[in-house]
Design an enzyme around this catalytic site. Structure first.
Site, PDB file in Angstrom:
ATOM      1  N   TYR A  65       8.383   6.359  28.910  1.00  0.00           N
ATOM      2  CA  TYR A  65       8.177   4.953  28.539  1.00  0.00           C
ATOM      3  C   TYR A  65       6.967   4.374  29.272  1.00  0.00           C
ATOM      4  CZ  TYR A  65      13.031   5.313  26.797  1.00  0.00           C
ATOM      5  OH  TYR A  65      14.182   5.693  26.155  1.00  0.00           O
ATOM      6  N   HIS A 129      15.801  14.046  27.810  1.00  0.00           N
ATOM      7  CA  HIS A 129      15.195  13.308  26.687  1.00  0.00           C
ATOM      8  C   HIS A 129      14.891  14.332  25.599  1.00  0.00           C
ATOM      9  CE1 HIS A 129      12.700   9.351  26.529  1.00  0.00           C
ATOM     10  NE2 HIS A 129      13.393   9.527  25.429  1.00  0.00           N
TER      11      HIS A 129
HETATM   12  N1  LIG Z   1      16.576   8.594  24.743  1.00  0.00           N
HETATM   13  C1  LIG Z   1      15.996   8.375  23.609  1.00  0.00           C
HETATM   14  O1  LIG Z   1      15.635   9.320  22.927  1.00  0.00           O
HETATM   15  C2  LIG Z   1      15.832   6.979  23.193  1.00  0.00           C
HETATM   16  C3  LIG Z   1      15.247   6.722  21.978  1.00  0.00           C
HETATM   17  C4  LIG Z   1      15.133   5.427  21.621  1.00  0.00           C
HETATM   18  C5  LIG Z   1      15.601   4.455  22.476  1.00  0.00           C
HETATM   19  N2  LIG Z   1      16.153   4.733  23.663  1.00  0.00           N
HETATM   20  C6  LIG Z   1      16.639   3.688  24.597  1.00  0.00           C
HETATM   21  O2  LIG Z   1      17.419   2.778  23.891  1.00  0.00           O
HETATM   22  C7  LIG Z   1      16.825   1.498  23.980  1.00  0.00           C
HETATM   23  C8  LIG Z   1      17.052   0.776  22.691  1.00  0.00           C
HETATM   24  O3  LIG Z   1      16.461   1.469  21.604  1.00  0.00           O
HETATM   25  P1  LIG Z   1      15.304   0.842  20.769  1.00  0.00           P
HETATM   26  O4  LIG Z   1      14.485  -0.033  21.655  1.00  0.00           O
HETATM   27  O5  LIG Z   1      14.639   1.916  20.002  1.00  0.00           O
HETATM   28  O6  LIG Z   1      16.082   0.000  19.692  1.00  0.00           O
HETATM   29  P2  LIG Z   1      16.931  -1.339  19.627  1.00  0.00           P
HETATM   30  O7  LIG Z   1      17.493  -1.738  20.931  1.00  0.00           O
HETATM   31  O8  LIG Z   1      17.848  -1.123  18.480  1.00  0.00           O
HETATM   32  O9  LIG Z   1      15.832  -2.406  19.179  1.00  0.00           O
HETATM   33  C9  LIG Z   1      14.884  -2.936  20.020  1.00  0.00           C
HETATM   34  C10 LIG Z   1      14.030  -3.860  19.180  1.00  0.00           C
HETATM   35  O10 LIG Z   1      14.850  -4.901  18.674  1.00  0.00           O
HETATM   36  C11 LIG Z   1      14.288  -6.156  18.939  1.00  0.00           C
HETATM   37  N3  LIG Z   1      15.367  -7.070  19.268  1.00  0.00           N
HETATM   38  C12 LIG Z   1      16.211  -7.018  20.323  1.00  0.00           C
HETATM   39  N4  LIG Z   1      17.086  -8.023  20.281  1.00  0.00           N
HETATM   40  C13 LIG Z   1      16.806  -8.740  19.173  1.00  0.00           C
HETATM   41  C14 LIG Z   1      17.364  -9.914  18.598  1.00  0.00           C
HETATM   42  N5  LIG Z   1      18.399 -10.554  19.155  1.00  0.00           N
HETATM   43  N6  LIG Z   1      16.812 -10.372  17.445  1.00  0.00           N
HETATM   44  C15 LIG Z   1      15.758  -9.755  16.874  1.00  0.00           C
HETATM   45  N7  LIG Z   1      15.179  -8.634  17.376  1.00  0.00           N
HETATM   46  C16 LIG Z   1      15.699  -8.136  18.523  1.00  0.00           C
HETATM   47  C17 LIG Z   1      13.346  -5.948  20.095  1.00  0.00           C
HETATM   48  O11 LIG Z   1      12.254  -6.841  19.982  1.00  0.00           O
HETATM   49  P3  LIG Z   1      12.038  -8.047  21.044  1.00  0.00           P
HETATM   50  O12 LIG Z   1      11.444  -7.450  22.263  1.00  0.00           O
HETATM   51  O13 LIG Z   1      11.134  -8.969  20.310  1.00  0.00           O
HETATM   52  O14 LIG Z   1      13.400  -8.647  21.282  1.00  0.00           O
HETATM   53  C18 LIG Z   1      12.894  -4.504  19.927  1.00  0.00           C
HETATM   54  O15 LIG Z   1      11.722  -4.436  19.157  1.00  0.00           O
HETATM   55  C19 LIG Z   1      15.346   1.748  24.314  1.00  0.00           C
HETATM   56  O16 LIG Z   1      14.733   0.636  24.938  1.00  0.00           O
HETATM   57  C20 LIG Z   1      15.500   2.900  25.235  1.00  0.00           C
HETATM   58  O17 LIG Z   1      15.876   2.433  26.520  1.00  0.00           O
HETATM   59  C21 LIG Z   1      16.287   5.989  24.018  1.00  0.00           C
END
Ligand SMILES: NC(=O)c1ccc[n+]([C@@H]2O[C@H](COP(=O)([O-])OP(=O)(O)OC[C@H]3O[C@@H](n4cnc5c(N)ncnc54)[C@H](OP(=O)(O)O)[C@@H]3O)[C@@H](O)[C@H]2O)c1
Length: 265
Positions: A65, A129
């Site tokens: 990240y 990961h």
């Molecule tokens: N290990 C892996 O392979 C892997 C892969 C993907 C993700 N992850 C982890 O999981 C976490 C979450 O996954 P992700 O970030 O892909 O997806 P997510 O949490 O489903 O979505 C994050 C996105 O949603 C938006 N968001 C959040 N709250 C919101 C709300 N109340 N209303 C509207 N939009 C909203 C955020 O934008 P804003 O900033 O504008 O709120 C951001 O762009 C990551 O940060 C990471 O830590 C791990």
């Protein structure tokens, strides 16, 4: 259901919602709906303060990240004891490209680097990961064995893998402390993994709860499930440990906590 939850058999008490920190450190090659710039240090510090005030105690980061780990290390100085830190090994993001190394040697170096970057003596959770070859990693790479050794040495409290396949998730449920999996209204394929984790008492972290942001918010056609439906689904399963939701927007963070609390009843 309670806000603080025991994560499988790890003994860790995690908040139902964890904060994902991709957007604190990386703004390239991501799959979010809109472009963004990395928040500056004062904004990132306010975000973390708000998270803590709202009862969040779990932060999810990774070497892949961008500068997320280094920034958290600086921002959390003096408040390490308030947080549970989850980081990862295996993926590096260099010059705009992901590279993978699951070798035991790299795993050890990566954990030691995460400890330095995060300014801590122990990582609460370290996940592999995955690049998608979950079963290969679990059965042949020696990555989990290297993490188990680091756990024995007291550098890591709980280990696991962030999977990308159902077969990998099912295998991980049997051999890991924690499995990170994807589950949201438009992607329910990994439900059997959650079932298996619930049955075996393995801890789970749900990623992409909002479909990386594509499912949150409402649109005129009503084609997105919306925030509450995403949280309701995540917390409808007895196997769910914490939902890791990424945001750099404090209003979104507050709305997410409220929706998660409503889902918990
Ligand atoms: N290990 C892996 O392979 C892997 C892969 C993907 C993700 N992850 C982890 O999981 C976490 C979450 O996954 P992700 O970030 O892909 O997806 P997510 O949490 O489903 O979505 C994050 C996105 O949603 C938006 N968001 C959040 N709250 C919101 C709300 N109340 N209303 C509207 N939009 C909203 C955020 O934008 P804003 O900033 O504008 O709120 C951001 O762009 C990551 O940060 C990471 O830590 C791990």
């Amino acid at each position: 259901m309670s806000w603080l939850r025991t994560l499988g058999k790890t003994g860790l008490q995690v908040s139902a919602l964890g904060l994902g920190t991709v957007k604190l450190g990386r703004d390239r090659e991501v799959k979010y709906p809109a472009a963004y710039t990395l928040p500056d240090d004062p904004s990132a510090a306010r975000l973390l303060d708000t998270a803590r005030e709202l009862g969040i105690n779990l932060l999810d980061t990774a070497p892949a990240y961008g500068s997320s780990e280094q920034r958290l290390g600086r921002l959390l100085a003096g408040q390490r004891q308030h947080w549970l830190l989850c980081s990862k090994v295996g993926e590096e993001f260099i010059d705009g490209q992901s590279r993978f190394d699951f070798s035991p040697e790299h795993t050890r170096r990566s954990v030691q680097r995460s400890l330095r970057r995060l300014g801590t003596e122990v990582l609460d959770i370290v996940l592999v990961h995955s690049d998608g070859n979950d079963l290969d990693i679990i059965e042949r790479m020696g990555t989990l064995q290297a993490l188990a050794q680091l756990k024995m040495e007291g550098l890591v409290r709980a280990i696991g893998i962030s999977t990308k396949t159902v077969a990998g998730g099912l295998a991980a449920a049997r051999v890991c402390d924690v499995v990170m999996l994807t589950y949201n209204p438009q992607y329910r394929e990994e439900l059997p993994v959650l079932d298996a984790c619930a049955e075996l008492g393995t801890g789970t972290l749900i990623k992409k709860v909002l479909g990386s942001g594509h499912l949150a918010g409402s649109d005129e056609q009503g084609s997105r499930p919306g925030l509450q439906a995403c949280m309701d689904l995540a917390f409808s399963h007895p196997g769910t440990g914490a939902a890791i939701v990424g945001t750099i927007n404090r209003a979104h963070l507050q709305a997410n906590v409220e929706a998660a609390r409503r889902a918990l009843g």
